[in-house]
Enzyme design. Sequence first.
Site, mmCIF file in Angstrom:
data_model
loop_
_atom_site.group_PDB
_atom_site.id
_atom_site.type_symbol
_atom_site.label_atom_id
_atom_site.label_comp_id
_atom_site.label_asym_id
_atom_site.label_seq_id
_atom_site.Cartn_x
_atom_site.Cartn_y
_atom_site.Cartn_z
ATOM 1 N N SER A 231 9.430 0.717 6.056
ATOM 2 C CA SER A 231 9.860 1.899 5.885
ATOM 3 C C SER A 231 11.089 2.225 7.112
ATOM 4 O O SER A 231 10.449 2.162 8.376
ATOM 5 C CB SER A 231 8.429 2.767 6.271
ATOM 6 O OG SER A 231 9.129 4.234 6.785
ATOM 7 N N HIS B 180 11.748 1.213 2.220
ATOM 8 C CA HIS B 180 10.990 2.594 1.954
ATOM 9 C C HIS B 180 11.613 3.662 2.408
ATOM 10 O O HIS B 180 11.821 3.379 3.705
ATOM 11 C CB HIS B 180 9.652 1.996 2.168
ATOM 12 C CG HIS B 180 8.684 3.176 1.876
ATOM 13 N ND1 HIS B 180 7.954 3.331 0.790
ATOM 14 C CD2 HIS B 180 8.008 4.150 2.667
ATOM 15 C CE1 HIS B 180 7.096 4.179 0.818
ATOM 16 N NE2 HIS B 180 7.230 4.814 1.891
ATOM 17 N N MET C 223 10.416 13.884 3.595
ATOM 18 C CA MET C 223 9.485 14.852 3.748
ATOM 19 C C MET C 223 10.286 16.100 4.006
ATOM 20 O O MET C 223 11.448 16.269 4.597
ATOM 21 C CB MET C 223 8.959 14.221 5.200
ATOM 22 C CG MET C 223 8.228 12.940 5.254
ATOM 23 S SD MET C 223 7.636 12.573 7.030
ATOM 24 C CE MET C 223 6.940 11.004 6.748
ATOM 25 N N HIS D 72 10.058 7.265 -1.498
ATOM 26 C CA HIS D 72 8.485 8.017 -1.507
ATOM 27 C C HIS D 72 8.845 9.653 -1.355
ATOM 28 O O HIS D 72 8.915 10.048 -0.051
ATOM 29 C CB HIS D 72 7.645 7.365 -0.225
ATOM 30 C CG HIS D 72 6.440 7.899 -0.063
ATOM 31 N ND1 HIS D 72 5.714 7.463 0.994
ATOM 32 C CD2 HIS D 72 5.638 8.700 -0.876
ATOM 33 C CE1 HIS D 72 4.440 8.145 0.660
ATOM 34 N NE2 HIS D 72 4.452 9.054 -0.273
ATOM 35 N N MET E 236 -1.839 5.893 -0.546
ATOM 36 C CA MET E 236 -1.728 6.257 1.241
ATOM 37 C C MET E 236 -2.932 5.696 1.865
ATOM 38 O O MET E 236 -4.168 6.010 1.604
ATOM 39 C CB MET E 236 -1.560 7.716 1.117
ATOM 40 C CG MET E 236 -0.069 8.293 0.754
ATOM 41 S SD MET E 236 1.173 7.468 1.426
ATOM 42 C CE MET E 236 0.762 7.660 3.126
ATOM 43 N N GLY F 139 2.982 11.852 6.694
ATOM 44 C CA GLY F 139 3.704 12.559 7.528
ATOM 45 C C GLY F 139 4.193 11.947 8.799
ATOM 46 O O GLY F 139 5.363 12.351 9.327
ATOM 47 N N PHE F 140 3.588 10.986 9.399
ATOM 48 C CA PHE F 140 4.127 10.138 10.323
ATOM 49 C C PHE F 140 3.749 8.800 10.241
ATOM 50 O O PHE F 140 2.986 8.120 9.611
ATOM 51 C CB PHE F 140 3.353 10.969 11.419
ATOM 52 C CG PHE F 140 3.313 12.175 11.939
ATOM 53 C CD1 PHE F 140 2.589 13.220 11.120
ATOM 54 C CD2 PHE F 140 4.383 12.820 12.408
ATOM 55 C CE1 PHE F 140 2.543 14.555 11.174
ATOM 56 C CE2 PHE F 140 4.620 14.168 12.649
ATOM 57 C CZ PHE F 140 3.604 15.213 11.966
ATOM 58 N N GLY F 141 4.859 8.001 11.082
ATOM 59 C CA GLY F 141 4.504 6.453 11.228
ATOM 60 C C GLY F 141 3.708 6.429 12.309
ATOM 61 O O GLY F 141 3.299 7.361 13.020
ATOM 62 N N GLY F 142 3.006 5.038 12.470
ATOM 63 C CA GLY F 142 2.356 4.715 13.694
ATOM 64 C C GLY F 142 0.823 5.150 13.852
ATOM 65 O O GLY F 142 0.321 5.088 14.739
ATOM 66 N N GLY G 37 1.101 2.944 5.211
ATOM 67 C CA GLY G 37 0.360 3.594 6.495
ATOM 68 C C GLY G 37 -0.520 2.543 7.321
ATOM 69 O O GLY G 37 -1.597 1.960 6.708
ATOM 70 N N GLY G 38 0.087 2.296 8.556
ATOM 71 C CA GLY G 38 -0.860 1.398 9.177
ATOM 72 C C GLY G 38 -1.016 0.072 9.086
ATOM 73 O O GLY G 38 -1.896 -0.565 9.447
ATOM 74 N N GLY H 8 6.166 0.086 8.674
ATOM 75 C CA GLY H 8 7.204 0.824 9.356
ATOM 76 C C GLY H 8 7.273 0.582 10.756
ATOM 77 O O GLY H 8 7.978 -0.392 11.424
ATOM 78 N N SER H 9 6.271 1.165 11.782
ATOM 79 C CA SER H 9 6.265 0.888 13.238
ATOM 80 C C SER H 9 6.037 -0.582 13.488
ATOM 81 O O SER H 9 6.548 -1.370 14.590
ATOM 82 C CB SER H 9 5.274 1.731 13.823
ATOM 83 O OG SER H 9 3.922 1.734 13.352
HETATM 84 C C1 DX5 Z 1 3.863 8.059 6.297
HETATM 85 C C2 DX5 Z 1 4.892 7.519 5.560
HETATM 86 C C3 DX5 Z 1 5.064 5.823 5.806
HETATM 87 C C4 DX5 Z 1 5.072 5.616 7.200
HETATM 88 C C5 DX5 Z 1 4.650 4.166 7.635
HETATM 89 O O1 DX5 Z 1 3.753 9.457 5.730
HETATM 90 O O2 DX5 Z 1 4.751 7.640 4.242
HETATM 91 O O3 DX5 Z 1 5.617 5.378 5.098
HETATM 92 O O4 DX5 Z 1 6.406 5.739 7.542
HETATM 93 O O5 DX5 Z 1 4.713 3.848 8.820
HETATM 94 P P1 DX5 Z 1 3.588 2.783 9.651
HETATM 95 O O6 DX5 Z 1 3.673 1.626 8.814
HETATM 96 O O7 DX5 Z 1 4.224 2.935 10.996
HETATM 97 O O8 DX5 Z 1 2.427 3.495 9.609
HETATM 98 ZN ZN ZN Z 2 5.945 6.238 2.757
#
Ligand code: DX5
Ligand code: ZN
Length: 217
Positions: A10, A35, A39, A68, A139, A144-147, A174-175, A195-196
């Site tokens: 992502s 990905h 948002m 997404h 999910m 809403g957020f990475g990390g 996620g995570g 992602g992160s």
């Molecule tokens: C969160 C996103 C995810 C997020 C994943 O709402 O849908 O795709 O960016 O990031 P990580 O892997 O850091 O949780």
């Molecule tokens: Zn996503």
Amino acid sequence: MKQAQIIAPSVLNANFLNLQSELTAIENGGAGLVHLDIMDGHFVPNISFGPGISGLIGKATKLPLDCHLMIDNPELFVDEFVKIGARYVTVQAESTIHLDRLLNRIRELGAKPAVSINPATPIENIKWVLDSVDMVLVMSVNPGFGGQSLIPYCLDKIRALREMKPELDIEIDGGIKLDNILEAKMAGANIFVVGSAIFKTNSPELTCREFVGTVSA
Ligand code: DX5
Ligand code: ZN
């Protein structure tokens, strides 16, 4: 497990001022999809980017786009994402009252329809459209957020879904980290959004390759 095991980085937490080299890094690292987290500040408490920047990303990479959509009224935007060449157009089940119609429209337009469910949303809510989608995104964090940290009960939802649908592509988002991705694989996921854990490292390419090696072993 017959499905291909795919890493889908992502770019939400990538360095947008250096995005071309971030995209090249994950291509070289063996990613299978890129990905894109869309948002709108309404469906989720964050704003990212839309079809315009997604189209630029699509032109800058060979990787297929995994879009997404965490937006209200996705009906207003799916055409745009198909037009920019999205492979998957994923809508949140909670974001529309006409889910069946929307998924069929995405397929009619020529993209692969997919549905995403938030952690608290039961699989039962999408059971009648499981034959209308090419993928289900579960999910594993509140969107809403990475990390954020993976919510463990989401793995139970994946186990139940894999039992219901042995052939379906199941994406977890996620995570995901190197120390929990095998647990997600054993639960039944085969597409892994990361992602992160890739972009917040010194070498996204090497880290992506490590993820690919871990799920392919
Ligand atoms: C969160 C996103 C995810 C997020 C994943 O709402 O849908 O795709 O960016 O990031 P990580 O892997 O850091 O949780
Ligand atoms: Zn996503």
